[in-house]
Structures are given as C-alpha cells and as structure tokens.
Design an enzyme around this catalytic site. Structure first.
Site, short mmCIF file in Angstrom:
data_model
loop_
_atom_site.label_atom_id
_atom_site.label_comp_id
_atom_site.label_asym_id
_atom_site.label_seq_id
_atom_site.Cartn_x
_atom_site.Cartn_y
_atom_site.Cartn_z
N HIS A 51 0.83 -1.21 0.00
CA HIS A 51 0.00 0.00 0.00
C HIS A 51 0.86 1.26 0.00
O HIS A 51 2.08 1.21 0.20
CB HIS A 51 -0.94 -0.03 1.20
CG HIS A 51 -2.05 -1.03 1.05
ND1 HIS A 51 -3.09 -1.13 1.95
CD2 HIS A 51 -2.29 -1.99 0.11
CE1 HIS A 51 -3.91 -2.09 1.56
NE2 HIS A 51 -3.44 -2.63 0.46
N GLU A 53 1.25 3.85 2.03
CA GLU A 53 1.98 4.23 3.24
C GLU A 53 3.27 3.42 3.37
O GLU A 53 4.31 3.95 3.75
CB GLU A 53 1.12 4.01 4.48
CG GLU A 53 -0.21 4.75 4.46
CD GLU A 53 -1.35 3.91 3.93
OE1 GLU A 53 -2.42 3.90 4.57
OE2 GLU A 53 -1.19 3.26 2.88
N CYS A 78 -5.41 1.23 6.43
CA CYS A 78 -6.19 0.03 6.73
C CYS A 78 -5.77 -0.56 8.08
O CYS A 78 -4.65 -0.37 8.56
CB CYS A 78 -6.02 -1.01 5.63
SG CYS A 78 -4.33 -1.60 5.39
N CYS A 87 -1.74 -1.30 7.46
CA CYS A 87 -0.87 -0.12 7.36
C CYS A 87 -0.83 0.66 8.67
O CYS A 87 0.20 1.25 9.01
CB CYS A 87 -1.34 0.79 6.24
SG CYS A 87 -1.13 0.07 4.59
N ARG A 186 -11.16 3.20 -21.69
CA ARG A 186 -11.27 1.77 -21.44
C ARG A 186 -10.19 1.28 -20.49
O ARG A 186 -10.44 0.47 -19.60
CB ARG A 186 -11.17 1.00 -22.76
CG ARG A 186 -12.35 1.10 -23.68
CD ARG A 186 -12.07 0.35 -24.98
NE ARG A 186 -13.18 0.44 -25.92
CZ ARG A 186 -13.15 -0.09 -27.15
NH1 ARG A 186 -12.06 -0.73 -27.57
NH2 ARG A 186 -14.20 0.03 -27.95
N THR A 198 -25.02 -5.29 -30.30
CA THR A 198 -23.79 -4.56 -30.63
C THR A 198 -22.66 -5.54 -30.89
O THR A 198 -21.86 -5.35 -31.81
CB THR A 198 -23.42 -3.60 -29.48
OG1 THR A 198 -24.47 -2.65 -29.31
CG2 THR A 198 -22.12 -2.87 -29.77
N ASP A 202 -21.35 -5.23 -34.68
CA ASP A 202 -20.04 -4.56 -34.78
C ASP A 202 -18.86 -5.51 -34.64
O ASP A 202 -17.75 -5.19 -35.08
CB ASP A 202 -19.93 -3.48 -33.70
CG ASP A 202 -20.88 -2.32 -33.94
OD1 ASP A 202 -21.47 -2.26 -35.04
OD2 ASP A 202 -21.03 -1.48 -33.04
N GLU A 286 -20.54 0.76 -23.51
CA GLU A 286 -20.37 1.32 -24.85
C GLU A 286 -21.55 1.07 -25.79
O GLU A 286 -21.47 1.41 -26.97
CB GLU A 286 -19.07 0.81 -25.48
CG GLU A 286 -17.84 1.46 -24.89
CD GLU A 286 -16.67 1.50 -25.87
OE1 GLU A 286 -16.88 1.85 -27.04
OE2 GLU A 286 -15.55 1.19 -25.45
#
Length: 343
Positions: A51, A53, A78, A87, A186, A198, A202, A286
């Site tokens: 993490h 820290e 945490c 942490c 994305r 789609t 596509d 999308e």
C-alpha cells in the site's frame, strides 16, 4: 493553501498514478514530511502489492527521521490483514508521531478502526483534509461501497442529426482522435459492457490497442441468448474471459463465463449486483442505444460521455435522450464531446 492541503494534494497526484492498475482497491498516495520537507513518497501501484503508506515509508532514506515526521495519506490507513498487513500497525511500529488523513475509509473492515488504532497508540491524527477532492478521486471505490454496484460510465457516438448508427449495419461516426480517447477511457475502468446486438453487428474487440494499459474485463448483456448462433465473434474467442449475462440457455467455450439472471424488471440491478460480488468497481458501457436508454431510464449511471460528429445519417438508430444538461462540452477536432455527471 495550507501546508496540510499542499501535502495532501501531492498524495492525490501520486494516488492517481494507480488509475486502472489497482483493481477493486482504492487509489491511495502517501508522503512523509519532516521539517517541512518531503523525505519519502509512494502510492498503491498494483492490486495485491504494497500500500501507499508502506511504499512511502520504505522510500525514506534516513529511517531515524520517522520518529519526528508526519505521514500524509488521502485515505484512512487500513487496520485489517488482506493481501497485505495493516498499514496502521506499520505506522505505529515505525513510531511516526503524526498522521494526516484525507478521508475516512467506508470499507466495513476499516471504517474508522484504522484511525482509532493510531489514536490509541498515542499518535496525533487529523482527518478531513481536501476531503471533497479525495472523494472525487475514489468515486469508483465509493460507489461500490455505497450503492453495491460499479461506477457506471455510459459512452456513445452520435451523428449531427442524432443517430448512433444504421439498423443492422456497422457505421463509423467518431473521428480517429475520439477513438484514442475511448481506448484511454477503457484502460482506466475495470470492465467494459455492450449488448448482444452490438456484439453481433459490430463484432468489436473491446481492447486498448490504441492506448497503453490493461484490457478491461468484457461483459455482454444477452437476455435472449442470441450469441449461441454467433460463437465466431472476436469477443467470444479471445484469451481473456468474457462474462455473458442471460436469461436463456447458452453453451459457450472457455474462458467465457455464462451467468443466468431472472428476466424481470430488476435484470440490470441483478447484473450489477453480480459484478459487485466479483469485485468490479467500474464499468464502461459502450452500447448499444437500447442498453444505454434502459440504464438512463432506471437511473443506473454516474457519467455520460457523448461524441457528436458533423456527419448526418438521415435515419437509423436514435441516440439516447440525455437525462440532464451537460456538465462540460469540449471540442475534439471536428467532434464535440459532451460530459454529464449524475450528482
């Protein structure tokens, strides 16, 4: 700007470097300050890795300085053992006397317990520095905690006369720069979603080939099971898994995952509940237009991004109706980008 805000701003800059890399975890940055100077800094770089820290403390060359330093972090340290040790315990062990925190962590296994642990150890704790900015940075994580669903970003391209395409025909509407923006977006989200029509019309790859980054998890909404007759599609034949949500019977080869959902008025809520269980905190939607319009109708969205092209189609698939006025409008060469936030 106060000193505390100055150092917290640096935490936020560092944290944002983890965008698209930390999975379901929040983005966190941290700096260690002694005598008005930053002596160590770090951020959560990769899901499952150390993490922020811990990285910041390890980057302090003279560890003796820690006993008279302040550590800044945009999210509460945490207090539980997950993929890494707590942490808060690490900070206590390093005898750091002061901690400044941007915001409390709403995650049930933390939710103030890290702050209590630090205070019980005699450490001076300040909470709430640039809290609004901290919340904005981790809007995906916070959405998953408060709404039990991913942060939803709807994106489409439309013609000048308000059509997203021709019925049964693939049409390129946005320009090349807009496509690069789309691939960048994305790469920043955990998953990408489209409807079965789609996928069929596509035949998209839904990857980030125009941008450096990790491909998102692919999701298809196929209530009636039409994909059973279109198993040749690229999205069903990649090395990466695709999750298909359906109310029908589907038999697809691995690594595809078929998840059955009851076909009632809560279909999409069920889908997002399942994605939440999978730890997916953000989803880039999308299309197509019917899926977008359904999510808008059910108020299942957080942002909308629309590219409008100067091209006119005359007829075709009507673009979804925007639910509220735009937040910002930007010009991307000959395309106009409209951004809307659901506050």
């Amino acid at each position: 700007m106060s000193n505390n805000e100055h150092y917290m701003q640096r935490c936020l800059q560092l944290a944002e470097m983890g965008l698209g890399k930390v999975g379901s975890n929040p983005m966190v940055g941290s700096v260690v300050v002694c005598d008005g100077k930053i002596i160590g800094e770090g951020y959560h770089e990769l899901f499952g890795g150390p993490h922020a820290e811990v990285n910041a403390i390890h980057n302090v060359i003279d560890q003796d300085l820690l006993s008279r330093s302040t550590i800044y972090v945009n999210l509460e340290p945490c207090s539980h053992t997950g993929k890494t040790p707590p942490c808060s315990t690490f900070i206590i062990e390093k005898k750091i006397p002061s901690v400044v925190i941007g915001m409390q962590d709403p995650f049930p296994k933390v939710n103030g317990s890290g702050i209590i642990a630090l205070e019980n150890a005699g450490i001076k704790v300040k909470v709430g520095v640039l809290e609004e900015e901290c919340r904005e940075l981790n809007k995906r994580f916070l959405c998953a905690q408060s709404k039990n669903r991913p942060y939803l970003i709807l994106k489409w391209a439309q013609s000048a006369d308000g059509f997203t395409g021709k019925i049964g025909e693939r049409v390129q509407i946005s320009n090349e720069s807009s496509k690069v923006y789309t691939h960048k977006w994305r790469s920043e989200e955990m998953a990408i979603m489209i409807g079965a029509n789609t996928a069929r019309i596509d035949d998209p790859q839904l990857d980030v080939r125009l941008w450096k980054g990790k491909n998102p998890i692919k999701i298809i909404i196929d209530r009636s099971g039409v994909l059973q007759n279109h198993t040749h599609l690229k999205i069903l034949n990649s090395e990466e898994p695709t999750y298909i949500f359906t109310s029908s019977t589907l038999s697809l080869k691995e690594p595809n995952h078929v998840i059955n959902i009851s076909n009632d008025g809560s279909f999409m809520n069920q889908v997002f509940s399942e994605l939440n269980k999978l730890g997916i905190t953000s989803c880039f939607v999308e299309g197509g237009s019917m899926l977008h319009q359904l999510l808008i109708k059910e108020n299942l969205w957080d942002e909308i991004l629309v590219f409008t092209s100067p091209i006119s189609l005359g007829n075709g698939i009507k673009a979804p109706k925007l639910p509220i006025l735009p937040s910002t409008i930007t010009q991307i060469e000959n395309n106009t980008l409209t951004t809307i936030r659901n506050k």
